[in-house]
Design a protein around this motif. Structure first.
Motif, PDB file in Angstrom:
ATOM      1  N   PHE A  63       0.823  -1.227  -0.088  1.00 15.52           N
ATOM      2  CA  PHE A  63       0.080  -0.088  -0.031  1.00 15.52           C
ATOM      3  C   PHE A  63       0.661   1.199   0.084  1.00 15.52           C
ATOM      4  O   PHE A  63       0.638   2.152  -0.642  1.00 15.52           O
ATOM      5  CB  PHE A  63      -1.128   0.022   1.212  1.00 15.52           C
ATOM      6  N   VAL A  64       1.811   1.064   0.806  1.00 14.95           N
ATOM      7  CA  VAL A  64       2.754   2.358   0.798  1.00 14.95           C
ATOM      8  C   VAL A  64       3.592   2.591  -0.418  1.00 14.95           C
ATOM      9  O   VAL A  64       3.478   3.746  -1.035  1.00 14.95           O
ATOM     10  CB  VAL A  64       3.707   2.134   2.048  1.00 14.95           C
ATOM     11  N   ARG A  65       3.849   1.463  -0.984  1.00 13.64           N
ATOM     12  CA  ARG A  65       4.908   1.522  -2.353  1.00 13.64           C
ATOM     13  C   ARG A  65       3.965   2.125  -3.667  1.00 13.64           C
ATOM     14  O   ARG A  65       4.347   2.771  -4.202  1.00 13.64           O
ATOM     15  CB  ARG A  65       5.517   0.449  -2.169  1.00 13.64           C
ATOM     16  N   GLU A  66       2.781   1.331  -3.454  1.00 10.76           N
ATOM     17  CA  GLU A  66       1.944   1.505  -4.612  1.00 10.76           C
ATOM     18  C   GLU A  66       1.096   2.848  -4.773  1.00 10.76           C
ATOM     19  O   GLU A  66       0.625   3.336  -5.736  1.00 10.76           O
ATOM     20  CB  GLU A  66       1.263   0.281  -5.049  1.00 10.76           C
ATOM     21  N   ARG A  67       0.679   3.011  -3.511  1.00  7.92           N
ATOM     22  CA  ARG A  67      -0.503   4.106  -3.491  1.00  7.92           C
ATOM     23  C   ARG A  67      -0.273   5.406  -2.599  1.00  7.92           C
ATOM     24  O   ARG A  67      -0.298   6.362  -2.973  1.00  7.92           O
ATOM     25  CB  ARG A  67      -1.949   3.508  -2.830  1.00  7.92           C
ATOM     26  N   LEU A  68       0.012   4.934  -1.228  1.00 11.29           N
ATOM     27  CA  LEU A  68       0.027   5.969  -0.388  1.00 11.29           C
ATOM     28  C   LEU A  68       1.648   7.094  -0.537  1.00 11.29           C
ATOM     29  O   LEU A  68       1.409   8.107  -0.504  1.00 11.29           O
ATOM     30  CB  LEU A  68       0.277   5.606   1.028  1.00 11.29           C
ATOM     31  N   GLY A  69       2.468   6.350  -0.662  1.00 12.81           N
ATOM     32  CA  GLY A  69       3.733   6.926  -1.020  1.00 12.81           C
ATOM     33  C   GLY A  69       3.893   8.075  -2.141  1.00 12.81           C
ATOM     34  O   GLY A  69       3.983   9.202  -2.011  1.00 12.81           O
ATOM     35  N   PRO A  70       3.176   7.571  -3.279  1.00 10.81           N
ATOM     36  CA  PRO A  70       3.196   8.497  -4.739  1.00 10.81           C
ATOM     37  C   PRO A  70       2.234   9.727  -4.097  1.00 10.81           C
ATOM     38  O   PRO A  70       2.468  10.899  -4.630  1.00 10.81           O
ATOM     39  CB  PRO A  70       2.437   7.606  -5.486  1.00 10.81           C
ATOM     40  N   VAL A  71       1.163   9.581  -3.641  1.00 13.17           N
ATOM     41  CA  VAL A  71       0.348  10.622  -3.259  1.00 13.17           C
ATOM     42  C   VAL A  71       0.965  11.570  -2.111  1.00 13.17           C
ATOM     43  O   VAL A  71       0.819  12.611  -2.139  1.00 13.17           O
ATOM     44  CB  VAL A  71      -1.199   9.948  -2.679  1.00 13.17           C
ATOM     45  N   LEU A  72       1.574  11.195  -1.144  1.00 10.90           N
ATOM     46  CA  LEU A  72       2.617  11.824  -0.190  1.00 10.90           C
ATOM     47  C   LEU A  72       3.145  12.719  -0.950  1.00 10.90           C
ATOM     48  O   LEU A  72       3.383  13.783  -0.539  1.00 10.90           O
ATOM     49  CB  LEU A  72       3.172  11.211   0.968  1.00 10.90           C
ATOM     50  N   GLU A  73       4.262  12.009  -1.885  1.00 16.41           N
ATOM     51  CA  GLU A  73       5.180  12.991  -2.573  1.00 16.41           C
ATOM     52  C   GLU A  73       4.417  14.063  -3.507  1.00 16.41           C
ATOM     53  O   GLU A  73       4.957  15.104  -3.495  1.00 16.41           O
ATOM     54  CB  GLU A  73       5.957  11.797  -3.548  1.00 16.41           C
ATOM     55  N   HIS A  74       3.310  13.539  -4.221  1.00 23.03           N
ATOM     56  CA  HIS A  74       2.578  14.544  -4.929  1.00 23.03           C
ATOM     57  C   HIS A  74       2.229  15.942  -4.028  1.00 23.03           C
ATOM     58  O   HIS A  74       2.121  17.038  -4.609  1.00 23.03           O
ATOM     59  CB  HIS A  74       1.334  13.876  -5.513  1.00 23.03           C
ATOM     60  N   LEU A  75       1.804  15.613  -2.790  1.00 28.44           N
ATOM     61  CA  LEU A  75       1.248  16.683  -2.125  1.00 28.44           C
ATOM     62  C   LEU A  75       2.339  17.263  -1.120  1.00 28.44           C
ATOM     63  O   LEU A  75       2.127  18.306  -0.570  1.00 28.44           O
ATOM     64  CB  LEU A  75       0.170  16.184  -1.006  1.00 28.44           C
ATOM     65  N   GLY A  76       3.640  16.631  -1.362  1.00 31.91           N
ATOM     66  CA  GLY A  76       4.482  17.495  -0.510  1.00 31.91           C
ATOM     67  C   GLY A  76       4.638  17.084   0.952  1.00 31.91           C
ATOM     68  O   GLY A  76       5.029  17.901   1.731  1.00 31.91           O
ATOM     69  N   ILE A  77       3.899  16.136   1.233  1.00 31.90           N
ATOM     70  CA  ILE A  77       3.867  15.650   2.623  1.00 31.90           C
ATOM     71  C   ILE A  77       5.043  14.834   2.889  1.00 31.90           C
ATOM     72  O   ILE A  77       5.258  13.680   2.280  1.00 31.90           O
ATOM     73  CB  ILE A  77       2.582  14.950   3.103  1.00 31.90           C
ATOM     74  N   ALA A  78       5.665  15.109   4.242  1.00 33.12           N
ATOM     75  CA  ALA A  78       6.873  14.100   4.577  1.00 33.12           C
ATOM     76  C   ALA A  78       6.261  12.741   5.163  1.00 33.12           C
ATOM     77  O   ALA A  78       5.118  12.675   5.452  1.00 33.12           O
ATOM     78  CB  ALA A  78       7.615  14.669   5.833  1.00 33.12           C
ATOM     79  N   SER A  79       7.140  11.885   4.957  1.00 31.79           N
ATOM     80  CA  SER A  79       6.789  10.595   5.422  1.00 31.79           C
ATOM     81  C   SER A  79       6.537  10.352   6.824  1.00 31.79           C
ATOM     82  O   SER A  79       7.477  11.208   7.681  1.00 31.79           O
ATOM     83  CB  SER A  79       7.909   9.354   4.809  1.00 31.79           C
ATOM     84  N   PRO A  80       5.649   9.727   7.366  1.00 33.35           N
ATOM     85  CA  PRO A  80       5.168   9.717   8.726  1.00 33.35           C
ATOM     86  C   PRO A  80       6.124   8.948   9.589  1.00 33.35           C
ATOM     87  O   PRO A  80       7.028   7.964   9.059  1.00 33.35           O
ATOM     88  CB  PRO A  80       4.174   8.922   8.832  1.00 33.35           C
ATOM     89  N   GLU A  81       6.336   9.086  10.926  1.00 31.38           N
ATOM     90  CA  GLU A  81       6.957   8.073  11.852  1.00 31.38           C
ATOM     91  C   GLU A  81       6.113   6.971  11.888  1.00 31.38           C
ATOM     92  O   GLU A  81       4.817   6.894  11.776  1.00 31.38           O
ATOM     93  CB  GLU A  81       7.031   8.564  13.239  1.00 31.38           C
ATOM     94  N   VAL A  82       6.819   5.762  11.468  1.00 27.60           N
ATOM     95  CA  VAL A  82       5.923   4.538  11.477  1.00 27.60           C
ATOM     96  C   VAL A  82       6.241   3.567  12.571  1.00 27.60           C
ATOM     97  O   VAL A  82       7.526   3.307  12.883  1.00 27.60           O
ATOM     98  CB  VAL A  82       6.050   3.856  10.096  1.00 27.60           C
ATOM     99  N   ARG A  83       5.207   3.042  13.309  1.00 20.64           N
ATOM    100  CA  ARG A  83       5.607   1.849  14.367  1.00 20.64           C
ATOM    101  C   ARG A  83       4.992   0.677  14.018  1.00 20.64           C
ATOM    102  O   ARG A  83       3.809   0.790  13.856  1.00 20.64           O
ATOM    103  CB  ARG A  83       5.521   2.286  15.674  1.00 20.64           C
TER     104      ARG A  83
END
Length: 103
Positions: A63-83
């Motif tokens: 999900f991160v690789r195919e969907r979330l990551g590209p949208v975050l990049e497009h919006l200029g949102i930094a990657s979150p802290e992930v636990r």
């Protein structure tokens, strides 16, 4: 094995979170990503936190690789802290609770 994922976004408003959901084609109370058993989000002092239970770490990573990551990049949102933690057990709402709890 089910996996719990906590993502903490700093400097992001809940309005931006709602926009992120819209861009991912999710709607509040609607269906989630395949492989995500459930999701909820809460505000924090400087952003928001998402809590998910995924069928597996691989499903979350996809999900991160195919969907979330590209949208975050497009919006200029930094990657979150992930636990990420292994889930021992989780419960879901049953469509039929006529039998009630086992005593």
């Amino acid at each position: 094995m089910a996996t719990a994922v906590e993502t903490t976004f700093h400097g992001i408003t809940l309005t931006e979170y709602d926009d992120l959901l819209r861009r991912l084609e999710f709607r509040p109370g609607g269906a989630s990503e395949p492989g995500c058993l459930f999701h909820f989000a809460t505000p924090t002092e400087d952003g928001f936190r998402g809590i998910d239970v995924w069928e597996s770490t691989e499903a979350f990573d996809r999900f991160v690789r195919e969907r979330l990551g590209p949208v975050l990049e497009h919006l200029g949102i930094a990657s979150p802290e992930v636990r990420v933690t292994e889930v021992h057990n989780y419960l879901i709402a049953s469509p039929d609770r006529r039998g009630g709890p086992v005593r």
